[in-house]
Scaffold this motif. Structure first.
Motif, PDB file in Angstrom:
ATOM      1  N   GLY A 107      -3.418 -46.615 -44.567  1.00 20.44           N
ATOM      2  CA  GLY A 107      -3.773 -45.851 -45.755  1.00 20.44           C
ATOM      3  C   GLY A 107      -4.807 -44.769 -45.554  1.00 20.44           C
ATOM      4  O   GLY A 107      -5.271 -44.175 -46.538  1.00 20.44           O
ATOM      5  N   LEU A 108      -5.181 -44.454 -44.321  1.00 22.62           N
ATOM      6  CA  LEU A 108      -6.175 -43.407 -44.104  1.00 22.62           C
ATOM      7  C   LEU A 108      -5.601 -42.045 -44.460  1.00 22.62           C
ATOM      8  O   LEU A 108      -4.460 -41.731 -44.143  1.00 22.62           O
ATOM      9  CB  LEU A 108      -6.640 -43.401 -42.645  1.00 22.62           C
ATOM     10  N   LYS A 109      -6.440 -41.213 -45.100  1.00 20.53           N
ATOM     11  CA  LYS A 109      -6.012 -39.873 -45.492  1.00 20.53           C
ATOM     12  C   LYS A 109      -7.115 -38.872 -45.197  1.00 20.53           C
ATOM     13  O   LYS A 109      -8.308 -39.196 -45.249  1.00 20.53           O
ATOM     14  CB  LYS A 109      -5.670 -39.824 -46.986  1.00 20.53           C
ATOM     15  N   PHE A 110      -6.693 -37.654 -44.901  1.00 24.78           N
ATOM     16  CA  PHE A 110      -7.643 -36.562 -44.813  1.00 24.78           C
ATOM     17  C   PHE A 110      -8.029 -36.151 -46.231  1.00 24.78           C
ATOM     18  O   PHE A 110      -7.336 -36.488 -47.199  1.00 24.78           O
ATOM     19  CB  PHE A 110      -7.032 -35.382 -44.048  1.00 24.78           C
ATOM     20  N   SER A 111      -9.124 -35.407 -46.350  1.00 30.79           N
ATOM     21  CA  SER A 111      -9.611 -35.051 -47.682  1.00 30.79           C
ATOM     22  C   SER A 111      -8.649 -34.135 -48.435  1.00 30.79           C
ATOM     23  O   SER A 111      -8.746 -34.000 -49.647  1.00 30.79           O
ATOM     24  CB  SER A 111     -10.994 -34.379 -47.576  1.00 30.79           C
ATOM     25  N   ASN A 112      -7.700 -33.503 -47.716  1.00 32.96           N
ATOM     26  CA  ASN A 112      -6.695 -32.670 -48.388  1.00 32.96           C
ATOM     27  C   ASN A 112      -5.492 -33.475 -48.851  1.00 32.96           C
ATOM     28  O   ASN A 112      -4.531 -32.919 -49.382  1.00 32.96           O
ATOM     29  CB  ASN A 112      -6.241 -31.524 -47.470  1.00 32.96           C
ATOM     30  N   GLY A 113      -5.518 -34.785 -48.626  1.00 34.72           N
ATOM     31  CA  GLY A 113      -4.441 -35.666 -49.073  1.00 34.72           C
ATOM     32  C   GLY A 113      -3.424 -36.003 -48.005  1.00 34.72           C
ATOM     33  O   GLY A 113      -2.604 -36.918 -48.193  1.00 34.72           O
ATOM     34  N   ASN A 114      -3.433 -35.314 -46.888  1.00 37.11           N
ATOM     35  CA  ASN A 114      -2.492 -35.610 -45.806  1.00 37.11           C
ATOM     36  C   ASN A 114      -2.797 -36.964 -45.169  1.00 37.11           C
ATOM     37  O   ASN A 114      -3.966 -37.336 -45.023  1.00 37.11           O
ATOM     38  CB  ASN A 114      -2.537 -34.528 -44.726  1.00 37.11           C
ATOM     39  N   GLU A 115      -1.740 -37.670 -44.777  1.00 42.40           N
ATOM     40  CA  GLU A 115      -1.924 -38.961 -44.131  1.00 42.40           C
ATOM     41  C   GLU A 115      -2.480 -38.771 -42.715  1.00 42.40           C
ATOM     42  O   GLU A 115      -2.157 -37.809 -42.026  1.00 42.40           O
ATOM     43  CB  GLU A 115      -0.601 -39.718 -44.066  1.00 42.40           C
ATOM     44  N   LEU A 116      -3.321 -39.706 -42.311  1.00 46.45           N
ATOM     45  CA  LEU A 116      -3.856 -39.719 -40.953  1.00 46.45           C
ATOM     46  C   LEU A 116      -3.053 -40.734 -40.153  1.00 46.45           C
ATOM     47  O   LEU A 116      -3.047 -41.931 -40.468  1.00 46.45           O
ATOM     48  CB  LEU A 116      -5.342 -40.077 -40.964  1.00 46.45           C
ATOM     49  N   THR A 117      -2.363 -40.280 -39.126  1.00 49.69           N
ATOM     50  CA  THR A 117      -1.515 -41.163 -38.317  1.00 49.69           C
ATOM     51  C   THR A 117      -1.842 -41.024 -36.833  1.00 49.69           C
ATOM     52  O   THR A 117      -2.659 -40.193 -36.429  1.00 49.69           O
ATOM     53  CB  THR A 117      -0.029 -40.838 -38.531  1.00 49.69           C
ATOM     54  N   SER A 118      -1.154 -41.814 -36.042  1.00 47.45           N
ATOM     55  CA  SER A 118      -1.355 -41.767 -34.592  1.00 47.45           C
ATOM     56  C   SER A 118      -1.025 -40.392 -34.030  1.00 47.45           C
ATOM     57  O   SER A 118      -1.591 -39.975 -33.021  1.00 47.45           O
ATOM     58  CB  SER A 118      -0.500 -42.833 -33.908  1.00 47.45           C
ATOM     59  N   SER A 119      -0.126 -39.681 -34.671  1.00 41.95           N
ATOM     60  CA  SER A 119       0.229 -38.336 -34.228  1.00 41.95           C
ATOM     61  C   SER A 119      -0.967 -37.398 -34.323  1.00 41.95           C
ATOM     62  O   SER A 119      -1.158 -36.524 -33.466  1.00 41.95           O
ATOM     63  CB  SER A 119       1.395 -37.794 -35.064  1.00 41.95           C
TER      64      SER A 119
END
Length: 550
Positions: A107-119
């Motif tokens: 469920g981690l997200k950047f402050s702009n709403g984009n998901e934070l993934t291994s990529s």
């Protein structure tokens, strides 16, 4: 670890606000940071530090990293006054000496709403290594790089991402410190949909997933951080809005805290200024443990610098006690090793080899090598990065080297941004630098300084040293590793690629009632802004953090 700053006066603040009237948040931030009207939940930090780059791929300095720790997440982090990595964006563990696996939190997200993934993790590491910015810290990612200076990049198969939450690092050599490297700002996770792959992002455009977002940025003057409402992690922001003003000089910073313009002053006040502020009943001078290291580097690219007899003679002359007393009022401890006290394997190799300062012994070294005296030497120092006492240290060293006619010193000072380039271009034979640890491990005072010319590119090269560095990084037995670290310090004292000068502590000044400062003053020198809170103005109506988009 850049600076070209000036004090923002009331008049210049008004001018700044007017010139940026298109962005109301900037105007409000500039006025609030100066007018001494902080609302509840606002914190004002004063400093002499400035930022080289907000982008983690473009900086390796104090001012930049401490912003990045607040704006971005790292896979792991070091807790206050701790020395072992703990989970941050992920749980990481070494599967074997050359394999580290990290599992990202869901469920981690950047402050702009984009998901934070291994990529995004793969992208962050890859771009840092490939950009290889000369002022960046990609050198810390050597365990996953291809080692090609002309075409830098990740080693083949260095990072695997089998799913969105899993990152596997395959190291090119055993590295017992890699988990600690994952706590540094170098490994900050950036959004691959926002950051370019092959160049730095503009300072005022950076976004991350850390406890704060960058609301306002005026280079060398003002930074405003706003609490990240979408942040999910252990670093809950104690303050909603933080105003960070760079005052350029320690005198201006001291005046700011005396006139109640800032709540906390950190980096860098002189020993005399700290003593003066200690008698001010409205503030506290807070001292924490530290591992600051000041040292003089020889440039092997010059005729003088590459002469071992010259380097050893200078090491034989330097009087660290006099430097401590005359330049720093006795507030720093003389350093006799590249590794500070308290780290495993530390030994005072320079004291063992050279003993007390001895110009007669230095003359013998030069005479036996057939070196004509006085040796003409250009000594570089920087007036605006390491505090106001640097000039005193440079002048004291000049006196010591010239006292017996063995050296003829020319002192040369240059602004920090130019200085970083000039010392790599052989402008000085000997030049001063300071160091604050990236990780709390003795290797962080060895590999960055000694392998293939170090981060400062002084052209020092030693196959023996490189082999010992690889050995200590791979060694898992603590006693055996300490022994190798001791050998490295002995070789350093013999070869003298640098001369250690002193070690210092971590000090801040805070208004009465400010909380969280003492807890963050530790040997990492990470100023954990999310922990610090000013008492606030109870009569003021708490306001929402300003948004740069408004």
């Amino acid at each position: 670890m850049n600076r070209k700053t000036k004090l923002i006066s009331l008049a210049s603040a008004a001018l700044l606000a007017a010139s940026m009237s298109a962005c109301g948040a900037v105007k409000d931030a500039a006025e609030k940071s100066i007018e001494n009207k902080p609302a509840e939940g606002e914190l004002r930090l004063g400093t002499t530090e400035v930022v080289t780059a907000m982008d983690p791929a473009g900086s390796y300095d104090f001012g930049s990293w401490n912003m990045q720790y607040s704006i971005f997440q790292q896979l792991m982090s070091i807790p206050p006054n701790g020395d072992q990595p703990e989970d941050d964006a992920a749980h990481c563990e070494a599967k074997d000496p050359k394999t580290v696996e990290c599992k990202l939190k869901e469920g981690l997200k950047f402050s702009n709403g984009n998901e934070l993934t291994s990529s995004d993790v793969l992208f962050s590491m890859k771009r840092n290594v490939e950009i290889a910015d000369p002022n960046g810290s990609s050198v810390l990612l050597g365990s996953i790089s291809n080692g090609d200076a002309k075409n830098p990049g990740l080693a083949d198969g260095a990072i695997e991402t089998p799913d969105d939450l899993t990152v596997v690092f395959h190291l090119n050599a055993a590295d017992s410190t890699f988990l600690k490297v994952l706590t540094t700002a170098t490994t900050s996770i950036v959004d691959e949909e926002t950051f370019p792959a092959d160049e730095k992002l503009a300072d005022d455009k950076v976004i991350g997933s850390g406890p704060y977002t960058l609301d306002t940025y005026k280079k060398d003057e003002l930074t405003v951080l706003a609490a990240n409402k979408s942040y999910e992690g252990t670093k809950a922001p104690a303050s909603k809005t933080i105003y960070i003003t760079s005052y350029g000089t320690s005198a201006n910073l001291k005046t700011a805290i005396e006139n109640d313009k800032v709540d906390v002053a950190w980096r860098t006040l002189s020993p005399q200024e700290l003593t003066d502020l200690g008698s001010n009943d409205k503030v506290d001078v807070i001292t924490g443990s530290g591992s600051e290291f000041r040292y003089w580097v020889w440039q092997f690219g010059t005729k003088v610098g590459k002469d071992q007899a010259v380097r050893q003679a200078a090491a034989q002359i330097i009087d660290r006690d006099r430097i401590s007393e005359r330049a720093y009022d006795g507030t720093v401890e003389p350093a006799y090793s590249i590794v500070p006290p308290g780290f495993g394997g530390q030994k005072d190799s320079f004291e063992e080899k050279y003993g007390d300062p001895d110009p007669a012994a230095a003359k013998t070294i030069l005479d036996e090598a057939g070196v004509k005296t006085p040796v003409k030497i250009t000594v570089g120092w920087n007036p605006d990065h390491y505090g106001p006492n640097t000039v005193d240290e440079a002048q004291e060293l000049e006196k010591q080297l010239e006292a017996d006619g063995l050296f003829d010193v020319t002192l040369q000072s240059d602004p920090w941004e130019e200085y970083q380039t000039l010392y790599k271009q052989n402008a000085y034979d000997l030049f001063i630098l300071g160091w604050y640890p990236d990780i709390l491990d003795a290797d962080n005072y060895l590999t960055p300084f000694l392998r293939d010319g170090g981060f400062f590119a002084n052209n020092y090269q030693s196959d023996e040293v490189n082999d010992l560095l690889s050995q200590e990084l791979a060694e898992t037995d603590e006693g055996a590793r300490d022994d190798i670290i001791g050998q490295l310090q002995d070789v350093t004292a013999e070869d003298v690629p640098l001369i250690p000068s002193w070690n210092g502590k971590n000090v801040a000044v805070a208004k009465k009632g400010v909380t969280g400062v003492k807890e963050t003053l530790d040997p990492t020198y990470i100023f954990r802004l999310w922990m610090v809170k000013a008492p606030g103005d109870e009569s003021s109506e708490a306001s929402e953090s300003p948004s740069a988009s408004e």
